[in-house]
Scaffold this active site. Sequence first.
Site, PDB file in Angstrom:
ATOM      1  CB  CYS A 110      -9.272 -42.452  -4.705  1.00 61.02           C
ATOM      2  SG  CYS A 110      -9.604 -41.278  -3.386  1.00 61.02           S
ATOM      3  CB  VAL A 111      -6.875 -47.705  -5.319  1.00 61.16           C
ATOM      4  CG1 VAL A 111      -5.440 -47.241  -5.353  1.00 61.16           C
ATOM      5  CG2 VAL A 111      -7.294 -48.051  -3.910  1.00 61.16           C
TER       6      VAL A 111
END
Length: 111
Positions: A110-111
């Site tokens: 996840c960014v």
Amino acid sequence: MGIEFNGVCYETDENGYLINLDDWSEDLAKILAEGEEIDMTEEHWNIVRFLRRYYDEYQIAPAVKVLTKAIAAENNMDKKAASEFLYGLFPKGPGLQACKVAGLPKPTGCV
């Protein structure tokens, strides 16, 4: 960085995730949820509890794909419906927001 709650400062990373997973409580989760503009319902709590059980077992937060598949199976729905359900509860991303509320580290990928 941190969150102050009941006179105690809980350390968080730059994204607001708890540093010490043992600091988590349901009361603190409500504060984390408020920061994400989430009104916790029993459906939210079910997801949070699932994530905490998963983390206890595997020592990692599940990928959104894994979470979606599990929720689909638990609720007898297809993956698309489960995905829509999860995004309805956690609109900024079920992995990111749900893990934050659950007191877990930011999910890998996840960014």
